[in-house]
Design a protein around this motif. Structure first.
Motif, PDB file in Angstrom:
ATOM      1  N   MET A   1       0.845  -1.195   0.000  1.00 39.69           N
ATOM      2  CA  MET A   1       0.000   0.000   0.000  1.00 39.69           C
ATOM      3  C   MET A   1       0.881   1.246   0.000  1.00 39.69           C
ATOM      4  N   THR A   2       0.688   2.081  -0.978  1.00 40.33           N
ATOM      5  CA  THR A   2       1.402   3.350  -1.066  1.00 40.33           C
ATOM      6  C   THR A   2       0.385   4.469  -1.193  1.00 40.33           C
ATOM      7  N   PRO A   3       0.261   5.311  -0.188  1.00 43.27           N
ATOM      8  CA  PRO A   3      -0.749   6.375  -0.256  1.00 43.27           C
ATOM      9  C   PRO A   3      -0.369   7.454  -1.253  1.00 43.27           C
ATOM     10  N   SER A   4      -1.326   7.866  -2.038  1.00 40.45           N
ATOM     11  CA  SER A   4      -1.109   8.971  -2.965  1.00 40.45           C
ATOM     12  C   SER A   4      -1.136  10.282  -2.186  1.00 40.45           C
ATOM     13  N   PRO A   5      -0.644  11.367  -2.765  1.00 45.48           N
ATOM     14  CA  PRO A   5      -0.730  12.665  -2.070  1.00 45.48           C
ATOM     15  C   PRO A   5      -2.163  13.042  -1.703  1.00 45.48           C
ATOM     16  N   SER A   6      -3.127  12.697  -2.562  1.00 49.12           N
ATOM     17  CA  SER A   6      -4.522  13.045  -2.259  1.00 49.12           C
ATOM     18  C   SER A   6      -5.063  12.230  -1.086  1.00 49.12           C
ATOM     19  N   ILE A   7      -4.662  10.962  -1.000  1.00 50.10           N
ATOM     20  CA  ILE A   7      -5.071  10.129   0.135  1.00 50.10           C
ATOM     21  C   ILE A   7      -4.450  10.656   1.415  1.00 50.10           C
ATOM     22  N   ARG A   8      -3.179  10.988   1.360  1.00 57.16           N
ATOM     23  CA  ARG A   8      -2.509  11.515   2.558  1.00 57.16           C
ATOM     24  C   ARG A   8      -3.176  12.810   3.013  1.00 57.16           C
ATOM     25  N   SER A   9      -3.523  13.656   2.075  1.00 59.86           N
ATOM     26  CA  SER A   9      -4.164  14.922   2.427  1.00 59.86           C
ATOM     27  C   SER A   9      -5.555  14.694   3.017  1.00 59.86           C
ATOM     28  N   ALA A  10      -6.267  13.695   2.495  1.00 52.87           N
ATOM     29  CA  ALA A  10      -7.611  13.414   2.989  1.00 52.87           C
ATOM     30  C   ALA A  10      -7.594  13.022   4.463  1.00 52.87           C
ATOM     31  N   ALA A  45      -3.351   2.727  15.077  1.00 54.84           N
ATOM     32  CA  ALA A  45      -3.231   4.138  14.704  1.00 54.84           C
ATOM     33  C   ALA A  45      -1.793   4.487  14.370  1.00 54.84           C
ATOM     34  N   ALA A  46      -0.862   3.992  15.188  1.00 49.81           N
ATOM     35  CA  ALA A  46       0.552   4.269  14.941  1.00 49.81           C
ATOM     36  C   ALA A  46       1.014   3.662  13.621  1.00 49.81           C
ATOM     37  N   GLU A  47       0.553   2.466  13.318  1.00 51.64           N
ATOM     38  CA  GLU A  47       0.941   1.814  12.065  1.00 51.64           C
ATOM     39  C   GLU A  47       0.333   2.547  10.871  1.00 51.64           C
ATOM     40  N   PHE A  48      -0.874   3.042  11.001  1.00 50.22           N
ATOM     41  CA  PHE A  48      -1.493   3.777   9.903  1.00 50.22           C
ATOM     42  C   PHE A  48      -0.761   5.101   9.669  1.00 50.22           C
ATOM     43  N   ALA A  49      -0.372   5.782  10.748  1.00 53.32           N
ATOM     44  CA  ALA A  49       0.406   7.017  10.611  1.00 53.32           C
ATOM     45  C   ALA A  49       1.747   6.730   9.943  1.00 53.32           C
ATOM     46  N   ARG A  50       2.368   5.613  10.315  1.00 51.27           N
ATOM     47  CA  ARG A  50       3.645   5.233   9.688  1.00 51.27           C
ATOM     48  C   ARG A  50       3.460   5.008   8.196  1.00 51.27           C
ATOM     49  N   LEU A  51       2.372   4.336   7.822  1.00 51.74           N
ATOM     50  CA  LEU A  51       2.086   4.090   6.410  1.00 51.74           C
ATOM     51  C   LEU A  51       1.890   5.402   5.653  1.00 51.74           C
ATOM     52  N   LEU A  52       1.200   6.353   6.270  1.00 52.39           N
ATOM     53  CA  LEU A  52       0.975   7.642   5.632  1.00 52.39           C
ATOM     54  C   LEU A  52       2.222   8.522   5.641  1.00 52.39           C
ATOM     55  N   GLY A  53       3.171   8.187   6.517  1.00 49.39           N
ATOM     56  CA  GLY A  53       4.393   8.976   6.616  1.00 49.39           C
ATOM     57  C   GLY A  53       4.201  10.293   7.352  1.00 49.39           C
ATOM     58  N   VAL A  54       3.337  10.260   8.372  1.00 49.31           N
ATOM     59  CA  VAL A  54       3.054  11.482   9.131  1.00 49.31           C
ATOM     60  C   VAL A  54       3.148  11.196  10.623  1.00 49.31           C
ATOM     61  N   ASP A  55       3.174  12.253  11.410  1.00 52.57           N
ATOM     62  CA  ASP A  55       3.154  12.101  12.862  1.00 52.57           C
ATOM     63  C   ASP A  55       1.743  11.750  13.328  1.00 52.57           C
ATOM     64  N   LEU A  56       1.684  11.141  14.503  1.00 53.64           N
ATOM     65  CA  LEU A  56       0.412  10.727  15.090  1.00 53.64           C
ATOM     66  C   LEU A  56       0.083  11.577  16.305  1.00 53.64           C
ATOM     67  N   GLU A  57      -1.162  12.029  16.366  1.00 56.03           N
ATOM     68  CA  GLU A  57      -1.691  12.719  17.542  1.00 56.03           C
ATOM     69  C   GLU A  57      -2.885  11.932  18.057  1.00 56.03           C
ATOM     70  N   LEU A  58      -2.847  11.542  19.317  1.00 52.91           N
ATOM     71  CA  LEU A  58      -3.958  10.801  19.908  1.00 52.91           C
ATOM     72  C   LEU A  58      -4.953  11.763  20.538  1.00 52.91           C
ATOM     73  N   VAL A  59      -6.221  11.585  20.168  1.00 50.48           N
ATOM     74  CA  VAL A  59      -7.315  12.345  20.785  1.00 50.48           C
ATOM     75  C   VAL A  59      -8.002  11.371  21.737  1.00 50.48           C
ATOM     76  N   VAL A  60      -7.627  11.428  23.003  1.00 46.85           N
ATOM     77  CA  VAL A  60      -8.056  10.420  23.978  1.00 46.85           C
ATOM     78  C   VAL A  60      -9.358  10.843  24.640  1.00 46.85           C
ATOM     79  N   VAL A  61     -10.332   9.928  24.646  1.00 44.96           N
ATOM     80  CA  VAL A  61     -11.629  10.168  25.277  1.00 44.96           C
ATOM     81  C   VAL A  61     -11.953   8.989  26.196  1.00 44.96           C
ATOM     82  N   ASP A  62     -13.002   9.138  26.992  1.00 45.99           N
ATOM     83  CA  ASP A  62     -13.327   8.087  27.962  1.00 45.99           C
ATOM     84  C   ASP A  62     -14.625   7.364  27.658  1.00 45.99           C
TER      85      ASP A  62
END
Length: 244
Positions: A1-10, A45-62
């Motif tokens: 899987m290689t994300p296109s620029p449009s997928i990464r932006s989405a 989430a971390a693996e998906f961020a790695r695939l996209l080549g971006v940093d990950l921010e967790l929005v933690v809820v309860d």
């Protein structure tokens, strides 16, 4: 899987992948010793961020309902939810990656002995507000009354404090609560199987939804989900079968 620029932006309109993590479901996420979120959903989430080549921010809820809200509103880019048609109005789901059992808990002295005895007039059933159990039981219970706790981890405490008849939730959470509070028992069997999936706002487009779905299938087929369940010591949940 290689994300296109449009997928990464989405998936990263802010330049970072924001993933909603619900600590209210102990099978998928929990608070680690350092205070940070840990679990299967965090690893995905971390693996998906790695695939996209971006940093990950967790929005933690309860609570599950809060997780749905932040993703549906676009305040998070992906999240981890039980598949439900109500949530599907604004969120595009992948196929399930994990299957989880939903069970009932009662007091030892309760006359209720089986799942089919729960839906009777006069019974009050406590669920976590906005959880998969809340949505499902709201549709299916015809006679029993639903009482909503603020979060899924608060279900048993609310059940005990309110004098309700039944608590409903994730089997493992109810088992843990039964161990810390004497005089409680789980009913045999399960009342539903929850399909846990990844989701993204429908506003991100069909191509983004399809890419996320493909990612989930890859994580199941390659053993990533199974390894994460084992690594975090999760019992009572199983890897979902391949889509289709």
């Amino acid at each position: 899987m290689t994300p296109s620029p449009s997928i990464r932006s989405a998936f990263t309109p802010t330049g970072t992948l924001r993933a909603a993590i619900n600590l209210g479901n102990p099978i998928l996420a929990h608070q680690g010793a350092d205070g940070g979120a840990r679990g299967v959903s965090v690893d995905l989430a971390a693996e998906f961020a790695r695939l996209l080549g971006v940093d990950l921010e967790l929005v933690v809820v309860d609570a599950a309902g809060k997780s749905v809200d932040v993703v549906a509103s676009g305040a998070a880019d992906v999240g981890f939810f039980a598949i439900d048609p109500v949530r599907g109005a604004n969120i595009a789901f992948s196929a399930a990656y994990v299957l989880i059992e939903g069970c009932y808990l009662v007091k030892d002295a309760s006359p209720i002995r089986a799942n089919e005895e729960v839906d009777r007039a006069g019974n009050r059933v406590v669920v976590g507000k906005g959880s998969a159990y809340d949505l499902y039981l709201t549709r299916t219970l015809q006679h029993a009354q639903i009482v909503r706790a603020p979060t899924s981890p608060a279900v048993v405490d609310t059940f005990l404090a309110s004098g309700a008849d039944v608590a409903a939730g994730v089997k493992q959470q109810l088992e843990a609560d039964a161990r810390r509070s004497s005089g409680l028992r789980l009913l045999d069997g399960r009342f539903m199987v929850i399909q846990q999936a990844m989701g993204t706002p429908k506003s991100r487009g069909e191509r983004a939804a399809a890419f996320l779905a493909q990612f989930v299938e890859r994580m199941k087929a390659g053993g990533f989900v199974a390894d994460a369940l084992a690594r975090h010591g999760v019992e009572g949940a199983s890897v979902a079968p391949a889509a289709g």
